[in-house]
Design a protein around this motif. Structure first.
Motif, PDB file in Angstrom:
ATOM      1  N   ALA A 200      13.135  -2.651  -2.904  1.00 49.93           N
ATOM      2  CA  ALA A 200      11.726  -2.299  -3.106  1.00 49.93           C
ATOM      3  C   ALA A 200      10.795  -3.243  -2.369  1.00 49.93           C
ATOM      4  O   ALA A 200      10.867  -4.464  -2.529  1.00 49.93           O
ATOM      5  CB  ALA A 200      11.407  -2.289  -4.595  1.00 49.93           C
ATOM      6  N   ASP A 201       9.930  -2.650  -1.553  1.00 52.71           N
ATOM      7  CA  ASP A 201       8.897  -3.404  -0.837  1.00 52.71           C
ATOM      8  C   ASP A 201       7.719  -3.618  -1.798  1.00 52.71           C
ATOM      9  O   ASP A 201       7.496  -2.815  -2.696  1.00 52.71           O
ATOM     10  CB  ASP A 201       8.427  -2.568   0.364  1.00 52.71           C
ATOM     11  CG  ASP A 201       7.764  -3.407   1.439  1.00 52.71           C
ATOM     12  OD1 ASP A 201       7.742  -4.641   1.312  1.00 52.71           O
ATOM     13  OD2 ASP A 201       7.262  -2.803   2.423  1.00 52.71           O
ATOM     14  N   THR A 202       7.006  -4.701  -1.628  1.00 53.28           N
ATOM     15  CA  THR A 202       5.816  -4.928  -2.463  1.00 53.28           C
ATOM     16  C   THR A 202       4.658  -5.392  -1.580  1.00 53.28           C
ATOM     17  O   THR A 202       4.877  -5.849  -0.459  1.00 53.28           O
ATOM     18  CB  THR A 202       6.075  -6.015  -3.542  1.00 53.28           C
ATOM     19  OG1 THR A 202       6.498  -7.212  -2.885  1.00 53.28           O
ATOM     20  CG2 THR A 202       7.111  -5.581  -4.542  1.00 53.28           C
TER      21      THR A 202
ATOM     22  N   ALA B  49       6.860   0.458  -2.347  1.00 51.06           N
ATOM     23  CA  ALA B  49       5.937   0.066  -3.423  1.00 51.06           C
ATOM     24  C   ALA B  49       4.815  -0.850  -2.932  1.00 51.06           C
ATOM     25  O   ALA B  49       4.042  -1.355  -3.744  1.00 51.06           O
ATOM     26  CB  ALA B  49       6.708  -0.581  -4.569  1.00 51.06           C
ATOM     27  N   ASP B  50       4.745  -1.061  -1.617  1.00 53.43           N
ATOM     28  CA  ASP B  50       3.521  -1.649  -1.071  1.00 53.43           C
ATOM     29  C   ASP B  50       2.627  -0.466  -0.745  1.00 53.43           C
ATOM     30  O   ASP B  50       2.701   0.111   0.335  1.00 53.43           O
ATOM     31  CB  ASP B  50       3.802  -2.479   0.188  1.00 53.43           C
ATOM     32  CG  ASP B  50       2.513  -3.013   0.811  1.00 53.43           C
ATOM     33  OD1 ASP B  50       1.423  -2.740   0.257  1.00 53.43           O
ATOM     34  OD2 ASP B  50       2.579  -3.707   1.844  1.00 53.43           O
ATOM     35  N   THR B  51       1.802  -0.091  -1.710  1.00 52.11           N
ATOM     36  CA  THR B  51       0.943   1.086  -1.530  1.00 52.11           C
ATOM     37  C   THR B  51      -0.461   0.665  -1.113  1.00 52.11           C
ATOM     38  O   THR B  51      -1.361   1.474  -0.982  1.00 52.11           O
ATOM     39  CB  THR B  51       0.845   1.886  -2.850  1.00 52.11           C
ATOM     40  OG1 THR B  51       0.312   1.022  -3.856  1.00 52.11           O
ATOM     41  CG2 THR B  51       2.198   2.404  -3.279  1.00 52.11           C
ATOM     42  N   PHE B  52      -0.607  -0.641  -0.936  1.00 49.50           N
ATOM     43  CA  PHE B  52      -1.921  -1.214  -0.636  1.00 49.50           C
ATOM     44  C   PHE B  52      -2.402  -0.800   0.756  1.00 49.50           C
ATOM     45  O   PHE B  52      -3.561  -0.483   0.959  1.00 49.50           O
ATOM     46  CB  PHE B  52      -1.817  -2.736  -0.739  1.00 49.50           C
ATOM     47  CG  PHE B  52      -3.133  -3.439  -0.735  1.00 49.50           C
ATOM     48  CD1 PHE B  52      -4.068  -3.191  -1.726  1.00 49.50           C
ATOM     49  CD2 PHE B  52      -3.428  -4.369   0.256  1.00 49.50           C
ATOM     50  CE1 PHE B  52      -5.289  -3.856  -1.723  1.00 49.50           C
ATOM     51  CE2 PHE B  52      -4.645  -5.028   0.265  1.00 49.50           C
ATOM     52  CZ  PHE B  52      -5.582  -4.774  -0.731  1.00 49.50           C
ATOM     53  N   ARG B  53      -1.453  -0.813   1.716  1.00 51.71           N
ATOM     54  CA  ARG B  53      -1.811  -0.440   3.088  1.00 51.71           C
ATOM     55  C   ARG B  53      -1.021   0.808   3.481  1.00 51.71           C
ATOM     56  O   ARG B  53       0.202   0.850   3.313  1.00 51.71           O
ATOM     57  CB  ARG B  53      -1.440  -1.555   4.064  1.00 51.71           C
ATOM     58  CG  ARG B  53      -2.274  -2.823   3.943  1.00 51.71           C
ATOM     59  CD  ARG B  53      -1.903  -3.817   5.031  1.00 51.71           C
ATOM     60  NE  ARG B  53      -0.480  -4.076   5.098  1.00 51.71           N
ATOM     61  CZ  ARG B  53       0.290  -3.760   6.113  1.00 51.71           C
ATOM     62  NH1 ARG B  53      -0.213  -3.164   7.173  1.00 51.71           N
ATOM     63  NH2 ARG B  53       1.578  -4.046   6.090  1.00 51.71           N
ATOM     64  N   ALA B  54      -1.709   1.806   4.048  1.00 51.69           N
ATOM     65  CA  ALA B  54      -1.033   3.025   4.494  1.00 51.69           C
ATOM     66  C   ALA B  54       0.023   2.675   5.531  1.00 51.69           C
ATOM     67  O   ALA B  54       1.124   3.216   5.556  1.00 51.69           O
ATOM     68  CB  ALA B  54      -2.055   3.987   5.074  1.00 51.69           C
TER      69      ALA B  54
HETATM   70 MG   LIG Z   1       5.217  -5.227   4.644  1.00 53.98          MG
END
Ligand SMILES: [Mg+2]
Ligand SMILES: Nc1nc2c(ncn2[C@@H]2O[C@H](COP(=O)(O)OP(=O)(O)OP(=O)(O)O)[C@@H](O)[C@H]2O)c(=O)[nH]1
Length: 293
Positions: free
Chosen positions: A178-180, A126-131
């Motif tokens: 879940a990663d953020t 769920a960290d979609t900010f960085r590919a």
């Molecule tokens: Mg990370």
């Protein structure tokens, strides 16, 4: 790294310089504050040390050190972070950029599977900010044998979590980690995003099986307190993990966070490898902080 050492080094130097008692207490208070323990705890500890000194309960350097350790230990809050077997547990892992969230997720998955036989763990990207963050989680998942649920970079993190939870229900998973994104916590949108994610998880999970886990970097001082406070105020933190404890002898901020926010610590990261995660060890922490080993 230097600062943690310096706290214990300073404490060592504090004694044996022919100081008056007042000087000794003043210097000790300053050392504790500089060591990120927080002014309030420092003051309370010094008051109690003076009290014990007056009653002749402490005399030698060793007496001081053990009294200090005992007093500081009263502020430490330690808790076990463990998924409940036979249920779906969700651990949402939070923290600012680079503190060690993604690495810690891999370590937690590995730890719970290896030591507690937790089944069908799913990792949620769920960290979609960085590919690169999505790739990093896939790489770790592949290495350790955990399935990762992800979408395209830039996707809605809430949607990724929702997908992961649906998949977890179908597979009878016992744990979703879940990663953020670790974008600056000061930005309003991050807090908003977290509130949204939190709502989605609450809608699909039993409250008692949902934990919000903050990762802080042990090499960070007062700023780690500010981070913890912002996350805690936004969605409430259940547990804190102290990452990079191997990189520093610092970590006075742990006491400050326990005392100020009343949130417990559960694990410490002691390296970059999957096995480098241990339950928070109170004795190790205090001995290392005060240089009493
Ligand atoms: Mg990370
Ligand atoms: N020495 C040491 N390094 C660690 C530890 N935990 C994480 N690291 C390292 O810290 C760096 C950042 O870790 P990540 O897990 O990518 O951190 P993150 O919070 O996910 O970072 P962003 O996704 O960029 O916000 C990596 O080089 C990790 O190997 C630890 O306990 N000890």
């Amino acid at each position: 790294m230097l600062k943690k050492r310096s706290l214990s080094e300073k404490i060592k130097k504090l004694f044996g310089l022919g100081k008056t008692e007042d000087q000794l207490f003043d210097d000790l208070e300053e050392i504790l504050i500089e060591g990120d323990i927080g002014p309030r705890v420092a003051m309370e500890v010094i008051d109690e040390l003076k009290n014990r000194k007056n009653k002749s309960k402490i005399k030698t350097r060793d007496d001081y050190l053990s009294a200090l350790s005992q007093l500081l230990s009263q502020y430490l809050l330690i808790d076990t972070l463990l998924p409940v077997k036979g249920r779906l547990n969700v651990f949402l892992v939070l923290g600012v950029n680079g503190v060690g969230k993604t690495t810690t997720i891999a370590k937690l998955a590995h730890y719970f599977k290896k030591h507690h036989g937790v089944g069908k763990i799913l990792l949620s990207a769920a960290d979609t900010f960085r590919a690169a963050a999505i790739d990093q989680l896939h790489l770790l998942g592949d290495q350790l044998g955990f399935k990762v649920i992800s979408q395209e970079p830039g996707a809605d993190p809430g949607a990724v979590i929702f997908d992961t939870l649906s998949s977890a229900e179908k597979r009878s998973s016992e744990l979703v980690l879940a990663d953020t994104a670790g974008r600056m916590h000061t930005k309003n949108h991050l807090v908003k995003e977290l509130e949204k994610i939190d709502k989605i998880i609450r809608g699909k999970t039993n409250k008692s099986n949902y934990k919000k886990v903050l990762v802080i970097d042990a090499t960070t001082g007062q700023n780690a307190y500010n981070q913890a406070e912002i996350f805690h105020n936004a969605i409430g933190i259940d547990s804190v993990i102290l990452a990079k404890y191997d990189s520093t002898a610092k970590g006075g901020i742990v006491i400050s966070i326990c005392n100020g926010l009343k949130v417990p610590f559960s694990f410490m990261g002691i390296g970059e490898k999957p096995d480098d995660l241990v339950s928070f060890d109170k004795e190790l922490y205090l001995n290392s902080l005060l240089g009493s080993t």
